[in-house]
Design a protein around this motif. Sequence first.
Motif, short mmCIF file in Angstrom:
data_model
loop_
_atom_site.label_atom_id
_atom_site.label_comp_id
_atom_site.label_asym_id
_atom_site.label_seq_id
_atom_site.Cartn_x
_atom_site.Cartn_y
_atom_site.Cartn_z
N ALA A 24 22.89 0.28 46.18
CA ALA A 24 22.74 -0.98 45.44
C ALA A 24 21.41 -1.65 45.73
O ALA A 24 20.91 -2.42 44.90
N GLY A 25 20.84 -1.38 46.90
CA GLY A 25 19.56 -1.99 47.27
C GLY A 25 19.75 -3.22 48.14
O GLY A 25 20.46 -4.15 47.77
N SER A 26 19.11 -3.22 49.31
CA SER A 26 19.23 -4.35 50.23
C SER A 26 17.88 -4.63 50.87
O SER A 26 16.98 -3.79 50.90
N ASP A 27 17.75 -5.85 51.37
CA ASP A 27 16.53 -6.27 52.05
C ASP A 27 16.44 -5.55 53.39
O ASP A 27 17.35 -5.67 54.22
N PRO A 28 15.35 -4.81 53.66
CA PRO A 28 15.27 -4.06 54.92
C PRO A 28 15.21 -4.95 56.15
O PRO A 28 15.54 -4.49 57.26
N LEU A 29 14.80 -6.20 55.99
CA LEU A 29 14.69 -7.09 57.14
C LEU A 29 16.00 -7.82 57.43
O LEU A 29 16.45 -7.87 58.58
N THR A 30 16.62 -8.36 56.40
CA THR A 30 17.86 -9.13 56.59
C THR A 30 19.12 -8.32 56.37
O THR A 30 20.19 -8.69 56.84
N GLY A 31 19.01 -7.20 55.63
CA GLY A 31 20.19 -6.42 55.29
C GLY A 31 21.00 -6.99 54.15
O GLY A 31 22.04 -6.43 53.78
N ASP A 32 20.55 -8.09 53.56
CA ASP A 32 21.28 -8.72 52.45
C ASP A 32 21.06 -7.94 51.16
O ASP A 32 19.99 -7.36 50.94
N LEU A 33 22.07 -7.96 50.28
CA LEU A 33 21.96 -7.32 48.98
C LEU A 33 20.87 -8.01 48.15
O LEU A 33 20.75 -9.24 48.16
N LEU A 34 20.12 -7.22 47.41
CA LEU A 34 19.08 -7.78 46.56
C LEU A 34 19.67 -8.46 45.33
O LEU A 34 19.16 -9.47 44.86
N ASN A 35 20.74 -7.88 44.79
CA ASN A 35 21.40 -8.44 43.61
C ASN A 35 22.91 -8.53 43.89
O ASN A 35 23.68 -7.70 43.42
N PRO A 36 23.33 -9.53 44.66
CA PRO A 36 24.74 -9.61 45.05
C PRO A 36 25.70 -9.78 43.90
O PRO A 36 26.86 -9.41 43.99
N GLU A 37 25.22 -10.37 42.78
CA GLU A 37 26.11 -10.62 41.65
C GLU A 37 26.22 -9.44 40.70
O GLU A 37 27.03 -9.46 39.77
N ASN A 38 25.42 -8.39 40.90
CA ASN A 38 25.39 -7.25 39.99
C ASN A 38 26.63 -6.38 40.16
O ASN A 38 26.99 -6.02 41.28
N TYR A 39 27.29 -6.05 39.06
CA TYR A 39 28.47 -5.19 39.14
C TYR A 39 28.23 -3.80 38.55
O TYR A 39 29.07 -2.91 38.69
N ALA A 40 27.07 -3.60 37.89
CA ALA A 40 26.79 -2.29 37.29
C ALA A 40 26.69 -1.22 38.36
O ALA A 40 27.17 -0.08 38.18
N GLN A 41 26.08 -1.57 39.52
CA GLN A 41 25.95 -0.59 40.60
C GLN A 41 27.30 -0.24 41.20
O GLN A 41 27.54 0.88 41.63
#
Length: 463
Positions: free
Chosen positions: A79-96
């Motif tokens: 899904a893709g996440s921030d390498p520094l914080t580990g947070d999702l880049l697009n938390p609201e995306n459901y296509a992934q």
Amino acid sequence: MAKYIRIKKSKNLRFRLISILYLLFISLSIIQIPIGWLRVNPNLRTTLLSFDSESKQGDNIEGLKSRIKTMESEFMAFAGSDPLTGDLLNPENYAQTDQFFLEGKKGEELFLALQALDDSVNQLPEDNPTRIAYLKLFQSDLDHGLEAKSHQSWTSWKFSHVPATVVQLQMADLLLKLNLLQGDLKVEPAGNGDSPELVLAYNIDELHIGDTAYFVYEGEVRPNLELTVGKGKAQNYDWEKDSLVFVALDTGSYKLEFQLGREQRSFQFEVLPGNFSSKSYNAPEAYYSGLPFYLPLENWQSQLDYSCTCMPGRTIHAQGNKLRVQPSRAGWCYIKGMDPKLQALAFEDSVYIHPLPAPLVYASGISRNQISRTRLVQKPEIDLKVLFPGQDEAPQLDIKEVRAKLYGSFGEKTVSSPNKLILEATDVKGLSYIEIEEVLIQSPDGEMKISDRLIINVITHEK
């Protein structure tokens, strides 16, 4: 303080925990998740993951827990996440989520691992404590395909169109259920015990000046608040029980930082100028050039200095809680309101101004389009009036010229005169009827020509 809090095997406490978490998960599963829940999920996930089991019994359970953690890591990478914080880049995306779990068959893989656990537990006696706990913990999964051994039903219920951040919450929920199933729970508090629990930031997605935003805080000690809004930015905020009530008094970028101990939470958002759409009212179907109209204002908006492009060179002022606009040109009219104290843009909106439609022209003092010859002899002229039906205030309209045809014993004659129709005495003597052919009007849009025929009959006696 000890690092871990041990919870002994206590059916009463365990089943109370199970009931609360089961109701929470069912509630999240059946509602349509709004944007506000996307902010809550990370806090819920942290809480669920703070529980672990000291017991390592049950190879099926340990293997399933390991598989869930691995699959979550694979999903985060996909899904893709921030390498520094580990947070999702697009938390609201459901296509992934659909691509990973449904199209990529990862949901079926997780279902098969859970099915193996279900088969193992079903071999236990019906009065076995582990089997009883399993049926309570996984009741919703059993109802949605696990008991029927239908991976299509279960994966669709679990992952179809689910936002990416909710997938993390679901994985944490599965891990908690498995830890509860093993028993001997330990609780490891997240952070240093002083982290602020901001569970909801409400109404910051589209915040206009004068609107209210709420930041709900759960904690015994109120955090210190640092409000960073840049130089000259105005704001108003206050605490109401567990909520920070924030009202932006100026436009621009805002950042709210909540500090408690070594933990910090921040919210960044834009405050836009106020507009008319923020207040519901019964707007007319259209606005016309030259015709005045009123726009409703909030109380704070009445103090602003307004200007608009449809009234160039003129300043307009609020009249109570309304703004009176009388446009002098057609097209888009952009209205701006400046705060006189801050000298900042506080209001911005636009309305479309239609060209002025042709008004109605009628003869003043004439009933049923008839006039007597006697009256014309006494006063050989006819006053014409211009009317806009349904308008409380008519625009300034001046009749520049009237053109008409006269029909009578003399034949046919074309006449014209300024402002009103003026007749000669010789024309009145044999006049039968008058046809008003054209009226030239000076309007706010410029000259307007009305060509609707108006027939006035001349009668030889009074009606």
